[in-house]
Design a protein around this motif. Sequence first.
Motif, PDB file in Angstrom:
ATOM      1  N   THR A  21       5.586   0.138  -7.909  1.00  0.00           N
ATOM      2  CA  THR A  21       4.244   0.737  -7.551  1.00  0.00           C
ATOM      3  C   THR A  21       4.405   2.049  -6.606  1.00  0.00           C
ATOM      4  OG1 THR A  21       3.206  -1.253  -7.886  1.00  0.00           O
ATOM      5  CG2 THR A  21       1.829   0.479  -6.985  1.00  0.00           C
ATOM      6  N   LEU A  22       5.184   1.885  -5.573  1.00  0.00           N
ATOM      7  CA  LEU A  22       5.350   2.808  -4.542  1.00  0.00           C
ATOM      8  C   LEU A  22       6.063   4.129  -5.374  1.00  0.00           C
ATOM      9  CD1 LEU A  22       5.391   4.407  -2.019  1.00  0.00           C
ATOM     10  CD2 LEU A  22       7.077   2.827  -1.199  1.00  0.00           C
ATOM     11  N   THR A  24       6.034   4.810  -8.263  1.00  0.00           N
ATOM     12  CA  THR A  24       5.235   5.276  -9.543  1.00  0.00           C
ATOM     13  C   THR A  24       4.279   6.400  -8.813  1.00  0.00           C
ATOM     14  OG1 THR A  24       5.335   3.412 -11.010  1.00  0.00           O
ATOM     15  CG2 THR A  24       3.536   4.789 -11.291  1.00  0.00           C
ATOM     16  N   ASN A  25       3.639   5.972  -7.874  1.00  0.00           N
ATOM     17  CA  ASN A  25       2.770   6.969  -7.069  1.00  0.00           C
ATOM     18  C   ASN A  25       3.448   8.239  -6.473  1.00  0.00           C
ATOM     19  OD1 ASN A  25      -0.185   5.631  -6.639  1.00  0.00           O
ATOM     20  ND2 ASN A  25       1.217   3.934  -6.704  1.00  0.00           N
ATOM     21  N   PHE A  28       3.566  10.462  -9.406  1.00  0.00           N
ATOM     22  CA  PHE A  28       2.446  11.140  -9.709  1.00  0.00           C
ATOM     23  C   PHE A  28       2.041  12.171  -8.706  1.00  0.00           C
ATOM     24  CE2 PHE A  28       1.506   7.407 -12.677  1.00  0.00           C
ATOM     25  CZ  PHE A  28       1.041   8.213 -13.869  1.00  0.00           C
ATOM     26  N   SER A  29       2.424  12.342  -7.753  1.00  0.00           N
ATOM     27  CA  SER A  29       2.277  13.194  -6.518  1.00  0.00           C
ATOM     28  C   SER A  29       2.634  14.763  -7.118  1.00  0.00           C
ATOM     29  CB  SER A  29       2.979  12.913  -5.461  1.00  0.00           C
ATOM     30  OG  SER A  29       2.576  11.656  -4.814  1.00  0.00           O
ATOM     31  N   GLY A 200       0.851   9.666   1.945  1.00  0.00           N
ATOM     32  CA  GLY A 200       0.247   8.385   2.009  1.00  0.00           C
ATOM     33  C   GLY A 200       0.836   7.496   3.283  1.00  0.00           C
ATOM     34  N   TYR A 223      -6.362  -1.642  -2.610  1.00  0.00           N
ATOM     35  CA  TYR A 223      -6.041  -0.389  -2.089  1.00  0.00           C
ATOM     36  C   TYR A 223      -5.457  -0.632  -0.633  1.00  0.00           C
ATOM     37  CZ  TYR A 223      -8.201   1.793  -5.838  1.00  0.00           C
ATOM     38  OH  TYR A 223      -8.554   2.324  -7.243  1.00  0.00           O
ATOM     39  N   TYR A 226      -1.214  -2.364  -1.990  1.00  0.00           N
ATOM     40  CA  TYR A 226      -0.331  -2.394  -2.683  1.00  0.00           C
ATOM     41  C   TYR A 226       0.887  -1.860  -2.548  1.00  0.00           C
ATOM     42  CZ  TYR A 226      -1.683   2.448  -4.125  1.00  0.00           C
ATOM     43  OH  TYR A 226      -2.088   3.875  -4.039  1.00  0.00           O
ATOM     44  N   TYR A 227       1.115  -0.843  -1.570  1.00  0.00           N
ATOM     45  CA  TYR A 227       2.359  -0.379  -1.113  1.00  0.00           C
ATOM     46  C   TYR A 227       3.229  -1.288  -0.316  1.00  0.00           C
ATOM     47  CZ  TYR A 227       1.241   4.468  -2.272  1.00  0.00           C
ATOM     48  OH  TYR A 227       0.708   5.615  -3.246  1.00  0.00           O
TER      49      TYR A 227
END
Length: 239
Positions: A21-22, A24-25, A28-29, A200, A223, A226-227
Motif C-alpha cells: 500500500t505504501l 502504491t501511494n 500515485f504521488s 506523508g 486512514y 494503513y501505512y
Amino acid sequence: MKINFEKMEKLDFKSNEAYKTLRTNISFSGDDIRVIALTSSLPNEGKSAVSFNLAHSLAEDGKKVLYIDADLRKSVTVVRYGVDIETKGLAHYLSGQAKLEDVIYETNIDNMSIIFTGQTAPNPSELLGNDRFKKMLELEREAFDYVIIDCPPLGSVIDAAIVAKECDGAIIVIETDNASYKIVQRVKKQLEQSGCRILGAVLNKVEMGGKGYYGKGYYGNYYGRYYGDYGSYGESKES
C-alpha cells in the motif's frame, strides 16, 4: 560487487500488504517522485526498518532501487541484516576516499542495490551538505527508478533536512504512542523549511485489533493505520 543479506526477517501477510500500500501511494504521488528521504522524530521509531522494507517492496515490484544508508551517526544495517564483509560506503565517497562505483553494492535482493554508511565520520552534516552528495543523487536519479534514503532522526540532528533538500519527497516515520505532537510538528516544519515535499507519514509499530485481516482496527481505522508495520517490529527497537 555483490553482498548477501543473511538475516532478513520474513514479513507476515499484513506487513507485506502494508508495504504494498505504501509503495502504491508513492507511485500515485507522481513519476517525478523518485528520490525519497525517510526520517523520524526520535531514535528507535523504526525508520531504518521501514526504509529497508520499502526499498525491498519496490524492488519486488520490478523497480530498480538504490537504498542509501545515510545515518552516518548510528547505522544498524550491516549488523541487522548480517553483512559479513568489510564494505566501503557513503562516508568514504563523500570524503573523497572512494569513487562512487566503489561504494554501490548489488545485493541478493533482485533489483536492489545499496550504499552503506562506511566509516564513522566526525562531521556527518558537513559531508551530507557538500557538492559530492548532490552530484551523487543526480547520477543515481538517472540509473535507478527509486532512490530510498534512510536518514537520522530529525528531532535529534539536522542531517535529514540537509538530505531532504536534495530529494523529491520525504516521509516521516512515527511510532505509535511515542513521539509527541509538538515534536512531530517541529520535524514537519524543518522539512518544509528545507523545501522538500512531504509525502506523508508512516504510523509504525501499530498493535492490530480484531481477529484477522478484515477485522476491526484495519479498515475501521483505515486512514490512521494503513501505512503501519503490523506486527513484525512490534517488539523491536529500530533506529
